[in-house]
Design an enzyme around this catalytic site. Structure first.
Site, short mmCIF file in Angstrom:
data_model
loop_
_atom_site.label_atom_id
_atom_site.label_comp_id
_atom_site.label_asym_id
_atom_site.label_seq_id
_atom_site.Cartn_x
_atom_site.Cartn_y
_atom_site.Cartn_z
N LYS A 101 23.52 47.39 35.08
CA LYS A 101 22.68 46.25 35.25
C LYS A 101 23.24 45.52 36.75
CE LYS A 101 22.59 45.67 30.14
NZ LYS A 101 22.67 44.78 29.39
N TYR B 254 12.37 44.07 27.70
CA TYR B 254 13.29 43.28 26.61
C TYR B 254 12.37 42.65 25.50
CZ TYR B 254 17.83 44.61 28.31
OH TYR B 254 19.06 45.11 28.74
N ASN C 141 27.33 42.55 30.95
CA ASN C 141 27.99 43.77 30.17
C ASN C 141 27.56 45.08 30.92
OD1 ASN C 141 25.38 44.20 29.09
ND2 ASN C 141 25.98 44.16 26.87
N HIS D 250 23.38 49.45 29.89
CA HIS D 250 22.33 49.48 28.66
C HIS D 250 22.39 50.87 28.26
CE1 HIS D 250 18.76 48.86 26.16
NE2 HIS D 250 18.44 49.83 26.67
N GLU E 172 11.52 53.63 26.07
CA GLU E 172 12.26 52.93 27.30
C GLU E 172 11.84 53.84 28.53
OE1 GLU E 172 16.26 51.89 26.47
OE2 GLU E 172 15.63 50.17 24.93
P1 CMP Z 1 21.89 45.21 26.00
O1 CMP Z 1 22.33 46.38 25.09
O2 CMP Z 1 21.08 45.74 27.25
O3 CMP Z 1 20.66 44.49 25.09
C1 CMP Z 1 20.27 43.16 25.15
C2 CMP Z 1 21.07 42.27 26.11
O4 CMP Z 1 21.18 41.06 25.99
C3 CMP Z 1 22.60 42.51 25.91
O5 CMP Z 1 22.93 44.09 26.57
C4 CMP Z 1 23.39 41.57 26.66
O6 CMP Z 1 23.31 41.95 28.17
C5 CMP Z 1 22.40 40.51 26.41
N1 CMP Z 1 22.82 39.46 25.70
C6 CMP Z 1 23.17 38.10 26.03
N2 CMP Z 1 23.59 37.40 25.11
C7 CMP Z 1 23.87 38.24 24.14
C8 CMP Z 1 24.24 37.90 22.90
N3 CMP Z 1 24.62 36.94 22.07
N4 CMP Z 1 24.01 39.23 21.69
C9 CMP Z 1 23.51 40.25 22.35
N5 CMP Z 1 23.21 40.26 23.55
C10 CMP Z 1 23.33 39.59 24.53
#
Ligand code: CMP
Length: 140
Positions: free
Chosen positions: A11, A51, A114, A117, A128
């Site tokens: 990311k 998303y 984070n 993904h 995806e």
């Molecule tokens: P990802 O696994 O890519 O899937 C959804 C993304 O939303 C997650 O990682 C985070 O980058 C983002 N995100 C932001 N806030 C939240 C939250 N409260 N819970 C889960 N995902 C979140």
């Protein structure tokens, strides 16, 4: 589509922090083979398309802004039990809850930023992968 594939994204925070090489090293040393890769800077529309499943979530708008804030590296990975093994290697969505030595524990700074993904099911992995890659671009 062959078995054992998953889609991963390094990311914008991972790219900006200079974690691409470290993350690729972790993936390759855990028996994931890179079958396709590209660097992209998504528009908000492209990030929202990817998303869509989260469109009703409170964090959707912020997520779209963040995912289009800078370049990302998109990867197709192949390996045994790829979807689940990648998710184990990534660690929990919230890096504070992630296990020691997982990618998110090592590099992520928040539940949003984070770093990585990974697809959450084999079915979603196929969807995806096709969002980002044509069959011609897949070395499988
Ligand atoms: P990802 O696994 O890519 O899937 C959804 C993304 O939303 C997650 O990682 C985070 O980058 C983002 N995100 C932001 N806030 C939240 C939250 N409260 N819970 C889960 N995902 C979140």
């Amino acid at each position: 589509m062959p078995a054992g594939l998953t889609l991963s994204i390094i990311k914008p925070d991972g790219v900006a922090q200079g974690n691409v090489g470290d993350i690729l090293k972790i993936l390759e040393s855990n028996e994931f083979q890179i079958r396709a890769s590209k660097m992209l800077h998504l528009t908000e529309k492209q990030a929202a398309g990817f998303y869509q499943v989260h469109r009703s979530k409170s964090f959707f708008k912020d997520l779209i802004r963040y995912m289009s804030s800078g370049p990302i590296v998109v990867l197709v990975l192949q390996g045994t039990n790829a979807v689940n093994r990648l998710r184990d290697l990534m660690g929990a969505t919230d890096p504070q809850k992630a296990e020691k030595n997982t990618i998110r524990k090592l590099f992520a700074t928040s539940i949003e930023k984070n770093v990585i993904h990974g697809s959450d099911s084999e079915e979603n992995a196929v969807t995806e992968i096709h969002y980002f890659f044509s069959d011609l671009e897949l070395l499988v």
